[in-house]
Design a protein around this motif. Structure first.
Motif, PDB file in Angstrom:
ATOM      1  N   ASN A  12       0.834  -1.204   0.000  1.00 60.78           N
ATOM      2  CA  ASN A  12       0.000   0.000   0.000  1.00 60.78           C
ATOM      3  C   ASN A  12       0.867   1.251   0.000  1.00 60.78           C
ATOM      4  O   ASN A  12       1.283   1.740   1.051  1.00 60.78           O
ATOM      5  CB  ASN A  12      -0.936   0.003   1.212  1.00 60.78           C
ATOM      6  CG  ASN A  12      -1.824   1.237   1.246  1.00 60.78           C
ATOM      7  OD1 ASN A  12      -1.855   2.017   0.293  1.00 60.78           O
ATOM      8  ND2 ASN A  12      -2.543   1.416   2.334  1.00 60.78           N
ATOM      9  N   PHE A  13       1.133   1.779  -1.196  1.00 60.12           N
ATOM     10  CA  PHE A  13       1.911   3.003  -1.339  1.00 60.12           C
ATOM     11  C   PHE A  13       1.055   4.156  -1.863  1.00 60.12           C
ATOM     12  O   PHE A  13       1.574   5.225  -2.155  1.00 60.12           O
ATOM     13  CB  PHE A  13       3.096   2.774  -2.280  1.00 60.12           C
ATOM     14  CG  PHE A  13       3.950   1.591  -1.877  1.00 60.12           C
ATOM     15  CD1 PHE A  13       4.510   1.521  -0.610  1.00 60.12           C
ATOM     16  CD2 PHE A  13       4.164   0.533  -2.758  1.00 60.12           C
ATOM     17  CE1 PHE A  13       5.290   0.429  -0.236  1.00 60.12           C
ATOM     18  CE2 PHE A  13       4.954  -0.548  -2.394  1.00 60.12           C
ATOM     19  CZ  PHE A  13       5.511  -0.609  -1.126  1.00 60.12           C
ATOM     20  N   GLY A  14      -0.256   3.923  -2.019  1.00 63.22           N
ATOM     21  CA  GLY A  14      -1.151   4.986  -2.456  1.00 63.22           C
ATOM     22  C   GLY A  14      -1.070   5.264  -3.945  1.00 63.22           C
ATOM     23  O   GLY A  14      -0.572   4.442  -4.729  1.00 63.22           O
ATOM     24  N   TRP A  15      -1.571   6.438  -4.321  1.00 65.47           N
ATOM     25  CA  TRP A  15      -1.655   6.825  -5.736  1.00 65.47           C
ATOM     26  C   TRP A  15      -0.835   8.066  -6.035  1.00 65.47           C
ATOM     27  O   TRP A  15      -0.618   8.918  -5.176  1.00 65.47           O
ATOM     28  CB  TRP A  15      -3.098   7.130  -6.114  1.00 65.47           C
ATOM     29  CG  TRP A  15      -4.031   5.984  -6.147  1.00 65.47           C
ATOM     30  CD1 TRP A  15      -4.118   5.003  -7.090  1.00 65.47           C
ATOM     31  CD2 TRP A  15      -5.064   5.692  -5.199  1.00 65.47           C
ATOM     32  NE1 TRP A  15      -5.128   4.130  -6.796  1.00 65.47           N
ATOM     33  CE2 TRP A  15      -5.736   4.520  -5.637  1.00 65.47           C
ATOM     34  CE3 TRP A  15      -5.499   6.304  -4.022  1.00 65.47           C
ATOM     35  CZ2 TRP A  15      -6.799   3.960  -4.949  1.00 65.47           C
ATOM     36  CZ3 TRP A  15      -6.549   5.744  -3.321  1.00 65.47           C
ATOM     37  CH2 TRP A  15      -7.198   4.580  -3.781  1.00 65.47           C
ATOM     38  N   LEU A  16      -0.437   8.169  -7.290  1.00 62.39           N
ATOM     39  CA  LEU A  16       0.120   9.387  -7.849  1.00 62.39           C
ATOM     40  C   LEU A  16      -0.959  10.022  -8.712  1.00 62.39           C
ATOM     41  O   LEU A  16      -1.625   9.331  -9.487  1.00 62.39           O
ATOM     42  CB  LEU A  16       1.370   9.073  -8.673  1.00 62.39           C
ATOM     43  CG  LEU A  16       2.071  10.240  -9.359  1.00 62.39           C
ATOM     44  CD1 LEU A  16       3.589  10.043  -9.321  1.00 62.39           C
ATOM     45  CD2 LEU A  16       1.619  10.382 -10.824  1.00 62.39           C
ATOM     46  N   VAL A  17      -1.140  11.346  -8.585  1.00 64.41           N
ATOM     47  CA  VAL A  17      -2.114  12.098  -9.379  1.00 64.41           C
ATOM     48  C   VAL A  17      -1.349  12.958 -10.361  1.00 64.41           C
ATOM     49  O   VAL A  17      -0.483  13.744  -9.970  1.00 64.41           O
ATOM     50  CB  VAL A  17      -3.004  12.996  -8.496  1.00 64.41           C
ATOM     51  CG1 VAL A  17      -4.167  13.559  -9.318  1.00 64.41           C
ATOM     52  CG2 VAL A  17      -3.515  12.244  -7.279  1.00 64.41           C
ATOM     53  N   LYS A  18      -1.639  12.805 -11.657  1.00 62.87           N
ATOM     54  CA  LYS A  18      -0.938  13.563 -12.679  1.00 62.87           C
ATOM     55  C   LYS A  18      -1.886  13.960 -13.797  1.00 62.87           C
ATOM     56  O   LYS A  18      -2.955  13.361 -13.975  1.00 62.87           O
ATOM     57  CB  LYS A  18       0.223  12.751 -13.273  1.00 62.87           C
ATOM     58  CG  LYS A  18      -0.229  11.503 -14.030  1.00 62.87           C
ATOM     59  CD  LYS A  18       0.959  10.691 -14.562  1.00 62.87           C
ATOM     60  CE  LYS A  18       1.710  11.370 -15.685  1.00 62.87           C
ATOM     61  NZ  LYS A  18       0.884  11.491 -16.926  1.00 62.87           N
ATOM     62  N   ALA A  19      -1.497  14.982 -14.549  1.00 64.61           N
ATOM     63  CA  ALA A  19      -2.261  15.364 -15.729  1.00 64.61           C
ATOM     64  C   ALA A  19      -2.077  14.324 -16.815  1.00 64.61           C
ATOM     65  O   ALA A  19      -0.992  13.777 -16.998  1.00 64.61           O
ATOM     66  CB  ALA A  19      -1.804  16.728 -16.222  1.00 64.61           C
ATOM     67  N   ALA A  20      -3.156  14.036 -17.554  1.00 68.83           N
ATOM     68  CA  ALA A  20      -3.046  13.112 -18.682  1.00 68.83           C
ATOM     69  C   ALA A  20      -2.096  13.685 -19.734  1.00 68.83           C
ATOM     70  O   ALA A  20      -1.312  12.963 -20.345  1.00 68.83           O
ATOM     71  CB  ALA A  20      -4.418  12.852 -19.283  1.00 68.83           C
ATOM     72  N   SER A  21      -2.156  15.012 -19.936  1.00 71.74           N
ATOM     73  CA  SER A  21      -1.209  15.711 -20.806  1.00 71.74           C
ATOM     74  C   SER A  21      -0.368  16.639 -19.947  1.00 71.74           C
ATOM     75  O   SER A  21      -0.915  17.541 -19.298  1.00 71.74           O
ATOM     76  CB  SER A  21      -1.939  16.523 -21.877  1.00 71.74           C
ATOM     77  OG  SER A  21      -1.023  17.363 -22.561  1.00 71.74           O
ATOM     78  N   GLU A  22       0.928  16.417 -19.963  1.00 74.48           N
ATOM     79  CA  GLU A  22       1.814  17.284 -19.189  1.00 74.48           C
ATOM     80  C   GLU A  22       2.565  18.266 -20.087  1.00 74.48           C
ATOM     81  O   GLU A  22       3.598  18.809 -19.720  1.00 74.48           O
ATOM     82  CB  GLU A  22       2.780  16.437 -18.352  1.00 74.48           C
ATOM     83  CG  GLU A  22       2.035  15.628 -17.285  1.00 74.48           C
ATOM     84  CD  GLU A  22       2.918  14.817 -16.366  1.00 74.48           C
ATOM     85  OE1 GLU A  22       2.570  14.691 -15.183  1.00 74.48           O
ATOM     86  OE2 GLU A  22       3.962  14.292 -16.849  1.00 74.48           O
ATOM     87  N   THR A  23       1.990  18.513 -21.287  1.00 69.00           N
ATOM     88  CA  THR A  23       2.532  19.530 -22.185  1.00 69.00           C
ATOM     89  C   THR A  23       1.610  20.736 -22.280  1.00 69.00           C
ATOM     90  O   THR A  23       1.984  21.757 -22.847  1.00 69.00           O
ATOM     91  CB  THR A  23       2.760  18.950 -23.589  1.00 69.00           C
ATOM     92  OG1 THR A  23       1.509  18.481 -24.122  1.00 69.00           O
ATOM     93  CG2 THR A  23       3.763  17.800 -23.552  1.00 69.00           C
ATOM     94  N   GLN A  24       0.396  20.626 -21.743  1.00 67.86           N
ATOM     95  CA  GLN A  24      -0.547  21.743 -21.716  1.00 67.86           C
ATOM     96  C   GLN A  24      -0.385  22.536 -20.427  1.00 67.86           C
ATOM     97  O   GLN A  24       0.140  22.040 -19.427  1.00 67.86           O
ATOM     98  CB  GLN A  24      -1.987  21.229 -21.792  1.00 67.86           C
ATOM     99  CG  GLN A  24      -2.343  20.495 -23.061  1.00 67.86           C
ATOM    100  CD  GLN A  24      -3.778  19.994 -23.029  1.00 67.86           C
ATOM    101  OE1 GLN A  24      -4.341  19.739 -21.967  1.00 67.86           O
ATOM    102  NE2 GLN A  24      -4.379  19.865 -24.196  1.00 67.86           N
TER     103      GLN A  24
END
Length: 232
Positions: A169-181
């Motif tokens: 159990n290390f949880g989640w990472l939250v990121k943008a689907a596009s990291e160029t916008q």
């Protein structure tokens, strides 16, 4: 022999750990807000990390029925509506005493950063975090309100796996689907007022453990009955 029938229940959890990592520096934000997306007029990306105490709040052996994770957007920079993703983290990470605003602050011992799971002793295998495939997505727009990653089979499987094997159990990472916008957001964290903190809602079915006392009594009674038949 069961004590009773299985029963449904629900629990709402706030993070046991959360932090932000920054692509342009070794800053962190363990005691500040969470930041996600790419900042305006830069290629600087923010990713949020969140983890929850599953085993401490759900009985071992339970069946996870549904999972949803809600964040409260408290600030948005220039940018359009954007899709964000949840990814299960595959290695442990830390939350130190760093506290900053949009760009974070200098990492302290044990903080997660873009390069380190635990600053400054343990690196990620891949800079930016070690994580699996997308578990859920949702769209954040410009309104300062709550946004929910609704239940998916993969999200349920994440939590079920963490309940069954707590060491993963290390949880989640939250990121943008596009990291160029340009799509950076500020979200409430576990240090924010209660109504702005991330909330994980888990619906589960608690399966009762076998009634050991009843089984022992049944066994003793059976032995006594057999003994009486032998004596007679």
């Amino acid at each position: 022999m069961s004590a009773s029938a299985a029963s449904g229940a629900s629990v709402s959890l706030h993070p046991s750990l959360d932090n932000t990592i920054y692509s342009e520096s070794q800053n962190s934000n363990g005691q500040g807000a969470l930041f996600i997306g790419t900042a305006a007029n830069t290629a600087w990306t923010r990713r949020a990390l969140v983890a929850f105490d599953i085993l401490g709040n759900i009985p071992s052996g339970s069946i996870i029925d549904s999972v949803s994770l809600t964040f409260v957007q408290v600030k948005i920079g220039p940018g359009v509506s954007a899709t964000f993703e949840l990814h299960p983290l595959s290695q442990g990470w830390g939350e130190g005493t760093s506290a900053g605003t949009g760009g974070g602050a200098a990492a302290t011992v044990g903080d997660a950063t873009w390069n380190s799971r635990f600053y400054n002793t343990t690196a990620w295998t891949t800079a930016g975090g070690d994580f699996g495939a997308t578990s859920a997505t949702t769209v954040f727009n410009s309104a300062l309100t709550s946004y929910t990653f609704d239940s998916t089979p993969t999200l349920v499987a994440d939590v079920q796996g963490w309940l069954n094997n707590p060491s993963t159990n290390f949880g989640w990472l939250v990121k943008a689907a596009s990291e160029t916008q340009t799509n950076a957001r500020e979200l409430g964290s576990s240090e924010s007022p209660l109504n702005q903190q991330p909330t994980l809602v888990i619906n589960y079915t608690a399966v009762p453990e076998t009634n050991a006392c009843g089984l022992v009594g049944l066994a003793l009674g059976s032995r006594l009955w057999r003994r009486r038949r032998t004596v007679s």
